[in-house]
Design a protein around this motif. Structure first.
Motif, short mmCIF file in Angstrom:
data_model
loop_
_atom_site.label_atom_id
_atom_site.label_comp_id
_atom_site.label_asym_id
_atom_site.label_seq_id
_atom_site.Cartn_x
_atom_site.Cartn_y
_atom_site.Cartn_z
N VAL A 622 21.08 34.36 52.12
CA VAL A 622 22.26 35.18 51.92
C VAL A 622 21.92 36.36 50.99
N LYS A 623 22.31 37.56 51.40
CA LYS A 623 22.12 38.77 50.61
C LYS A 623 23.45 39.51 50.51
N VAL A 624 23.60 40.23 49.42
CA VAL A 624 24.80 41.05 49.20
C VAL A 624 24.36 42.50 49.06
N ASP A 625 24.89 43.37 49.91
CA ASP A 625 24.68 44.82 49.81
C ASP A 625 25.93 45.45 49.22
N GLY A 626 25.75 46.30 48.20
CA GLY A 626 26.88 46.95 47.57
C GLY A 626 26.63 48.44 47.37
N SER A 627 27.68 49.14 47.01
CA SER A 627 27.55 50.58 46.75
C SER A 627 28.70 51.03 45.86
N LEU A 628 28.43 52.17 45.17
CA LEU A 628 29.47 52.86 44.40
C LEU A 628 29.62 54.24 44.99
N SER A 629 30.83 54.60 45.37
CA SER A 629 31.08 55.90 46.01
C SER A 629 32.42 56.43 45.53
N ASN A 630 32.66 57.72 45.87
CA ASN A 630 33.95 58.33 45.55
C ASN A 630 34.43 59.17 46.73
N ASP A 631 35.49 59.94 46.51
CA ASP A 631 36.07 60.72 47.60
C ASP A 631 35.35 62.05 47.81
N TYR A 632 34.36 62.37 46.97
CA TYR A 632 33.63 63.63 47.09
C TYR A 632 32.41 63.45 47.98
N PRO A 633 31.94 64.52 48.52
CA PRO A 633 30.77 64.42 49.43
C PRO A 633 29.49 64.16 48.66
N MET A 634 29.38 62.95 48.14
CA MET A 634 28.18 62.57 47.41
C MET A 634 27.63 61.30 48.06
N SER A 635 26.35 61.09 47.95
CA SER A 635 25.73 59.91 48.52
C SER A 635 26.15 58.67 47.72
N ALA A 636 26.48 57.60 48.45
CA ALA A 636 26.83 56.34 47.80
C ALA A 636 25.61 55.77 47.08
N ILE A 637 25.83 55.25 45.89
CA ILE A 637 24.75 54.66 45.10
C ILE A 637 24.67 53.18 45.50
N PRO A 638 23.54 52.71 46.05
CA PRO A 638 23.46 51.35 46.59
C PRO A 638 23.16 50.30 45.51
N MET A 639 23.51 49.05 45.86
CA MET A 639 23.18 47.87 45.06
C MET A 639 22.83 46.75 46.03
N ASP A 640 22.04 45.76 45.60
CA ASP A 640 21.78 44.59 46.45
C ASP A 640 21.37 43.41 45.59
N TRP A 641 21.70 42.21 46.09
CA TRP A 641 21.37 40.96 45.43
C TRP A 641 20.88 39.95 46.47
N ASP A 642 19.87 39.18 46.15
CA ASP A 642 19.41 38.06 46.99
C ASP A 642 19.96 36.75 46.42
N LEU A 643 20.77 36.06 47.20
CA LEU A 643 21.40 34.82 46.73
C LEU A 643 20.72 33.56 47.25
N GLY A 644 19.84 33.67 48.22
CA GLY A 644 19.19 32.48 48.77
C GLY A 644 20.12 31.71 49.70
N ASP A 645 19.95 30.39 49.79
CA ASP A 645 20.76 29.54 50.66
C ASP A 645 22.04 29.12 49.95
N LEU A 646 23.14 29.15 50.67
CA LEU A 646 24.42 28.67 50.15
C LEU A 646 24.81 27.40 50.90
N LYS A 647 25.03 26.34 50.14
CA LYS A 647 25.44 25.08 50.73
C LYS A 647 26.90 25.16 51.20
N PRO A 648 27.32 24.22 52.05
CA PRO A 648 28.73 24.21 52.47
C PRO A 648 29.66 24.13 51.26
N GLY A 649 30.61 25.08 51.20
CA GLY A 649 31.57 25.12 50.12
C GLY A 649 31.07 25.77 48.84
N GLU A 650 29.81 26.21 48.82
CA GLU A 650 29.24 26.77 47.58
C GLU A 650 29.80 28.17 47.32
#
Length: 773
Positions: A622-650
């Protein structure tokens, strides 16, 4: 004479006496060879004089007091006497090869038995004199006398069970008479091809069984008194089995007294499973039977016999007495199954009679005495070669005296007051089976006295087959292997023999291994499983439904046949469809920040991303991709996290902070995130993008003189900006600010590239796992 205090109390009294007399108990085992001839000669004589007595008393209080108030209470009194006499029992067990073998067995049995079993209980016997107020309560009295006699028993090729149980306290377990009967059948029951059994039996029996219970016998002299005597129960059981000649015949005799609290079932065998022996075609039975019975059976119950010499009330309890006499003499049963039960239901029975009339039947028995009897008639044909001759001379002189006497009351009150006597119950059972000849069958005799509390059923044990079928999948493809698992279990209370399975499947499944099985036997609760391997035809069409079924059967009668068949359905898919693993995880993502209305450049925003695996399957990589952006014509600043395996209900929480530089333009900003992962077979899964927004306002000069507000508390702090914004109001500066901001963002982006993945200045990231237990 005892000077009493204001309170007198005596404890409970209990007495038990048990006598077991055994004489001339012989068991001979012979192993036969082909064409052998065996002669057995047995001579048995016994004289027995047995006396068993139990007495219990609580009370015998004598008091002379001058106190204003006296309270006297006596405890309960229980007495149980059990006498068991076994004399002249000859058991000849035959094993080995019986074909072409010869047996000559001669038995001569003489017995003189004098057996007495008596009990007496008394709670009370109070003698109290007082010039004040007196309260007297006498306790519960119970007397049980069992006298069981088994004399002159001749058994060839079988065995006999005698079971006696009296429950006076609390007992929580099943009484499995079915299993005890099955243990008898575990022995080899057989007769040689040619047999001559000659028996001479002479018995002189004198049985005396007496139970007496009393609560009361109180004399009270007082100005004012309350006198209450407790309930009493007296039970006398006399069971006499005399001159029994059993050839290839199993027999069971039981007596069960439920006087206390019993939680459990009583299991007895069903008549269809009780054993009969195939007898030779040349059968000759010669009997000379004489029986002289003198039986006296009495039950007396009294509540009352009280005297009030003054003013007041007198209340007496219920008095019940039952006397049952059953004399079964000079009986000959050939290859028969005979079940005879005597039920005395005078207590509190929260249960029913199950499966007696037929498998699955339920009958509720009212209070009272009932005799249940079933008999399976003899076989019409005799299919075994050889001969059997049984010659019996039986003479019985039997005298039996059985009495049960209960009395609550017998109290005298001299003065004013109230007298209340308890219930009185007496039960006397006298059962005699004398001069009985049984050949090649089974006999099951029992007495069940329900006088206490019973939470359970009298259950006739039947088997109950259950079958299941599965291939552990919903779909497959043409040409693939196919494996079915068949499981057969016995959910009933009795064993079952001769079980066969019948498996069928669509013609599109070929090249099967062995599909049907014969199962010799399943005990209660036992299971048997096997696998069936095959191949799906390579020419079967897509969307074809493969139907399989399996049924199970036996020649023996079952409790129910509703669960004797099972089905399984499998759908044929194309290769591409079947490769899709249906075990797809389900991810959920949420985004949150702590800004209430707005923040200023230079402040810190705290944020949280929550990822949950809300499926019963593991989510891999499982990975999470994120970004910070606004209403102006600027490139979104990316973020990402590696979470590994998630068990049922985790659940995983990602907490981080965003430091806002001073040169940022005003406007709406968005923290967005998406979670991705893989299923068990590697298929990619993902959530939609989820966003959480916050507003940035620019500070005016006046506002810049105030203190800066930071969102430094993730859980509860709220960030509020100034009510005015000078830079925003002066719109002529916005183009300069906007240009400068773009340059600064570009600088930050390049700097981030050089800092190996640090997203903002500063961004503090913390992961927290929450795994359900």
């Amino acid at each position: 004479m005892v000077l009493a205090e204001e309170t007198l109390q005596t404890g409970d009294a209990a007495s038990q006496a048990s006598t077991q007399t055994e004489a001339n108990l012989s068991q001979t085992k012979i192993s036969l060879d082909e064409a052998s001839t065996v002669k057995v000669d047995s001579q048995e004589q016994a004289t027995v004089d047995s006396q068993t007595a139990a007495e219990a008393a609580s009370g015998e209080v004598t008091a002379e007091v001058s106190s204003e108030t006296l309270s006297a209470q006596t405890g309960s009194a229980d007495a149980v006497a059990a006498s068991e006499t076994l004399t002249n029992t000859s058991n000849l067990a035959v094993s080995g090869s019986t074909e072409s073998a010869n047996l000559e067995a001669m038995t001569n049995q003489t017995a003189k038995i004098n057996s007495t079993s008596s009990t007496a209980t008394l709670s009370g016997a109070a003698d109290i004199v007082s010039d004040g107020t007196v309260d007297v309560l006498t306790g519960f009295a119970l007397a049980v006398a069992d006298n069981v006699n088994l004399t002159n028993l001749n058994v060839v090729g079988a065995d006999t069970l005698l079971y006696l149980n009296t429950i006076t306290g609390e007992e929580s377990k099943d009484i499995n008479l079915y299993t005890l009967y099955e243990n008898l059948l575990s022995q080899d029951v057989s007769l040689p091809q040619d047999s001559v059994i000659s028996v001479s039996q002479d018995a002189n029996i004198n049985l005396q069984t007496q139970a007496e219970a009393g609560s009361g016998n109180a004399l009270v002299e007082a100005d004012l008194a309350n006198l209450e005597t407790g309930p009493v129960v007296a039970v006398a059981n006399s069971v006499n089995l005399t001159n029994l000649n059993l050839v290839g015949e199993t027999s069971t005799v039981f007596v069960i007294n439920i006087l206390g609290d019993f939680l459990g079932d009583i299991l007895i065998p069903n008549i269809n499973q009780m054993q009969t022996l195939t007898l030779p075609g040349n059968l000759e039975i010669i009997n000379n039977q004489q029986a002289n019975l003198d039986s006296s059976n009495q039950a007396n119950a009294t509540s009352g016999e009280v005297l009030l010499e003054g003013e007041g009330t007198v209340i007496t309890g219920d008095a019940t007495s039952i006397a049952n006499t059953a004399s079964l003499t000079n009986l000959v049963k050939i290859s028969n199954v005979w079940v005879w039960l005597l039920l005395n239901n005078y207590g509190n029975w929260s249960g029913s009679l199950k499966n007696w009339d037929e498998p699955g039947s339920i009958r509720t028995l009212d209070k009272g005495t009932e005799i249940l009897e079933k008999e399976k008639e003899a076989k019409e044909e005799l299919g075994k070669e050889g001969s059997l001759t049984v010659i019996t001379n039986q003479k019985a002189e039997i005298k039996s005296q059985t009495s049960a006497d209960s009395k609550s009351g017998n109290a005298t009150l001299k003065g004013n007051g109230n007298i209340r006597s308890g219930d009185a119950f007496s039960l006397a059972n006298d059962v005699t089976l004398a001069n009985f000849v049984g050949v090649g069958g089974s006999v099951f005799l029992g007495i069940l006295n329900i006088l206490g509390n019973w939470f359970g059923d009298l259950n006739v044990a039947y088997p109950d087959l259950q079958v299941s079928l599965t291939d552990n999948k919903d779909s497959t493809t043409a040409g693939s292997s196919q494996k079915y698992i068949v499981s057969v279990s016995n959910q009933g209370k009795a064993k079952i023999k001769g079980i066969d399975t019948d498996f069928t499947v669509s013609s599109d499944v070929v090249n099967f291994s062995e599909i049907n099985r014969h199962i010799a036997q399943l005990a209660p609760g036992e299971s048997y499983s096997y696998e069936i391997d095959g191949v799906i035809s390579s020419t079967v069409l897509v969307n074809t439904q493969i139907n399989a079924s399996v049924s199970v059967s036996s020649a023996e009668e079952e409790l129910s046949k509703a669960n004797n068949i099972a089905f399984d359905t499998t759908l044929i898919l194309s290769s591409s469809e079947s490769e899709k693993d249906k075990r797809t995880p389900d991810l959920k993502i949420d985004v949150w920040n702590n800004v209430n209305e707005f923040v200023y450049p230079g402040d810190t925003v705290l944020a949280r991303i929550i990822v949950v695996n809300q499926s019963p399957f593991i989510a891999h990589d499982v990975k999470v991709d994120g970004s910070l952006s606004n209403d102006y014509p600027m490139s979104a600043i990316p973020m990402d996290w590696d979470l590994g395996d998630l068990k049922p209900g985790e659940k995983i929480e990602i907490d981080f902070s965003i430091g806002l530089i001073e040169e940022l333009p005003a406007g709406e900003y968005y923290i967005s995130a998406q979670a991705k992962g893989k299923s068990e077979n590697g298929d990619e899964i993902s959530t939609n993008w989820v966003s959480s927004s916050f507003l940035i306002k620019l500070k005016d000069y006046a506002g810049s003189l105030g203190s800066e507000v930071l969102a430094d508390n993730l859980e509860s702090e709220e960030v509020l900006g100034s009510s005015s914004n000078w830079l925003v109001n002066k719109r002529k500066y916005l183009p300069y600010i906007f240009g400068t901001s773009l340059l600064l963002l570009l600088f930050i982006y390049c700097l981030r590239k050089r800092m190996d993945g640090k997203r903002f200045l500063p961004i503090l990231v913390k992961k927290k796992k929450d795994v359900p237990k």
